[in-house]
Design an enzyme around this catalytic site. Structure first.
Site, mmCIF file in Angstrom:
data_model
loop_
_atom_site.group_PDB
_atom_site.id
_atom_site.type_symbol
_atom_site.label_atom_id
_atom_site.label_comp_id
_atom_site.label_asym_id
_atom_site.label_seq_id
_atom_site.Cartn_x
_atom_site.Cartn_y
_atom_site.Cartn_z
ATOM 1 N N ILE A 465 1.877 -2.456 -2.622
ATOM 2 C CA ILE A 465 2.019 -3.627 -3.274
ATOM 3 C C ILE A 465 1.668 -3.623 -4.746
ATOM 4 O O ILE A 465 0.606 -2.970 -4.822
ATOM 5 C CB ILE A 465 1.402 -4.856 -2.287
ATOM 6 N N GLU A 507 -3.561 -1.643 0.099
ATOM 7 C CA GLU A 507 -2.384 -2.569 0.217
ATOM 8 C C GLU A 507 -0.905 -1.521 0.317
ATOM 9 O O GLU A 507 0.088 -1.880 0.050
ATOM 10 C CB GLU A 507 -2.139 -3.064 -1.176
#
Length: 598
Positions: A465, A507
């Site tokens: 991300i 992430e």
């Protein structure tokens, strides 16, 4: 009169006649023994007398040879023959008291006298020869006196033998007559015994036994073949046949009862065997759906006349849904709330039947006729489902209740174990925040890919991300977690069953695609990137802005083996992040071939 009384009297008479005939046979045998003893005595007498005569002749011959030739061997032979003759004379003297007749005794005395005369003449001749009087010795052994004594001896022996033979013949005739008489008496008594026995046998067997036995033989044959449908005719006779008839009736009744018990036992054993098979299959089930498919296969065999459902609870334990059905039940609905079942409320078996006056369950959908039973499936203090049966006859449910409760107990444990295993598996292989497979599962899947799928195309997507830290800094860590969950959900929806989505850490995510060409893997990566970029994400009513991801793709093709997938995908991801993010980079293309949004 009872048959036993008749046979007792007949037995007593038969025993008496048999004893009498036995006594007659004994007397006949004794007469035969006397006959044999007489023959033996006569033979002994003849043998003794004839031996004496032969010994006298041998003595005479030896004496004559000695006085003629003068050889010492003839003297020795004479002495031996003379000793033998005298021994036989002594033996004959003992026969005088053996029951001889006066004539036989007189003849025996004459034989002894002649034998002694011969002995004296021959001994005197031998003595003269030894003294040198050869002529006198020869004259003595060949004299008329010697010849007369020898002839008299032989004549007396023949006379004695004739007397003994005559007396023996008379005694044998008398003994034979006695034996024949007592033999005839014994045979007559045996014939009488046989007549009495046959008479009683005819009366008892023919009149009292044979007829009723003939009537019962057909019944007995059918009973022997276990045909207990045959009827036993009533018989009021107060004797053994009547007792036998009553025993046959009892045997028939017992046979019917035994058949019934055997059938119940076989049915019970078959049911237990099926339940045992069901338990084994439940233990081998991998998930609840497989278990729900197995249960109806066996319940329809165990309870062929009882329709039913297998209900399983939802995750919140608030509602139940039918996962397995057999024999087309009609009374209970397919889904209902837990509080609609009295069995679940009470935590024990509940019977819904208006005839017993208890409250019916609300999930019966208004059906009041017939009877139904609800058995909660519980284990470790937790209710995991319900076993339901229905029938038009309450007795069928009552007869099956023990088996139903046994199945329910084991079924509850099997379901609880499956759910526990699923929870443990999820804890070991799933990420607690996103619900995706965790890093451990990623390592296992990559190792499996290296071992098993070397010949199949595969691809690995490493996803990160972009600028994730700003969500934590600007909106808080809860908002960051929310973004993580939304991104994970989008990836799982797009990948579906074509691959496996993992949370790699922080992430970062990883997607393994099996059996896909590199171009397909690149298309799937672009679908993920575009879907995340275009998805509006709001947290607590506040928009969080656009979320983008960078993706690195590696594939197994040519000289790119599965063993280096992770390194190559990670390198591609680093290349994507260094190229401005929100871009997909592959390990088989250059940077300027990357795909990104315009």
């Amino acid at each position: 009169m009872r048959i036993s009384t008749i046979t007792n009297w007949a037995y007593a008479i038969t025993v008496g006649l048999t004893l009498l005939s036995g006594g007659a046979f004994i007397l006949a045998a004794k007469s035969a023994d006397d006959e044999r003893a007489t023959t033996e005595r006569a033979w002994t007498l003849d043998e003794q007398v004839e031996s004496l005569a032969r010994a006298a002749e041998q003595t005479t011959e030896d004496a004559r040879l000695y006085v003629q030739k003068g050889e010492e061997r003839f003297l020795k032979a004479f002495r031996a023959a003379d000793a033998d003759e005298r021994a036989r004379e002594r033996s004959l003297k003992t026969l005088e008291v053996a029951g001889l007749t006066p004539q036989e005794l007189a003849a025996l005395k004459a034989i002894e006298t002649d034998a002694e005369t011969l002995d004296s003449i021959e001994e005197a001749a031998v003595a003269d020869f030894s003294a040198g009087h050869t002529d006198e010795a020869k004259a003595a052994v060949f004299s008329s006196e010697h010849e007369d004594a020898q002839s008299g001896l032989l004549a007396n022996v023949a006379h004695f033998t004739e007397l003994v033979a005559t007396r023996t013949a008379d005694e044998l005739a008398s003994a034979k007559a006695k034996a024949d008489f007592w033999g005839a008496v014994a045979k007559s008594l045996l014939l009488l015994t046989a007549l009495v026995f046959l008479s009683v046998l005819y009366f008892v067997l023919k009149r009292r036994v044979a007829r009723p036995l003939l009537e019962m033989s057909g019944i007995v044959r059918r009973l022997a073949k276990q045909d207990y449908a045959v009827e036993v005719l009533p018989d009021g006779r107060a004797d053994e046949i009547g007792d036998m008839n009553a025993a046959i009736q009892i045997f028939r009744d017992n046979g019917i009862e035994r058949d019934r018990l055997d059938a119940e036992r076989r049915k019970d054993q078959e049911t237990k065997d099926l339940i045992l098979q069901l338990m084994h299959r439940l233990q081998a089930c991998r998930d609840e759906q497989e278990l729900a498919d197995v249960v109806p296969l066996f319940t329809v065999q165990i309870f062929p006349d009882l329709p039913g459902h297998l209900y399983l609870t939802n995750d919140g334990r608030t509602a139940l849904a039918a996962k397995g059905t057999w024999n087309s039940p009609v009374r209970s609905i397919m889904e209902f709330h837990a509080f609609e079942c009295w069995g679940l409320r009470r935590g024990r078996l509940h019977i819904s039947d208006e005839t017993i006056g208890d409250v019916p369950c609300q999930h019966l959908d208004g059906h009041r006729d017939g009877s139904s039973v609800c058995v909660p499936l519980a284990a470790h203090g937790d209710t995991v489902g319900m076993l339901y049966f229905e029938s038009d006859e309450a007795s069928k449910l009552g007869a099956a209740r023990v088996y139903i409760e046994l199945i329910a107990e084991n079924l509850g444990l099997a379901i609880a174990n499956l759910q526990l295993r699923d929870r443990l598996t999820s804890l070991a292989t799933r990420d607690a925040l996103t619900g995706l497979l965790n890093r451990r599962s990623l390592d296992e899947n990559l190792n499996r890919l290296r071992r098993e799928d070397g010949d199949l195309p595969a691809a690995l997507l490493m996803i990160d991300i972009d600028h994730f830290k700003r969500f934590n800094d600007d909106y808080g860590h809860d908002a960051g977690d929310f973004v993580m969950v939304q991104v994970a959900s989008i990836m799982a929806d797009i990948v579906g069953t074509s691959g496996a989505v993992h949370r790699y850490g922080g992430e970062e995510f990883a997607v393994i695609l099996r059996g896909v060409e590199p171009s397909v893997a690149l298309d799937k990566a672009e679908d993920i990137r575009k879907a995340i970029e275009s998805a509006p994400i709001n947290y607590l009513g506040r928009p969080l802005g656009t979320v983008t991801v960078s993706i690195g793709v590696a594939a197994t093709m040519g000289d790119r083996p599965p063993a280096t997938l992770m390194q190559r995908a990670d390198a591609a991801l680093l290349s994507a992040k260094s190229s401005g993010r929100n871009v997909t980079v592959t390990d088989w293309a250059q940077i300027d071939d990357k795909r990104h949004t315009g």
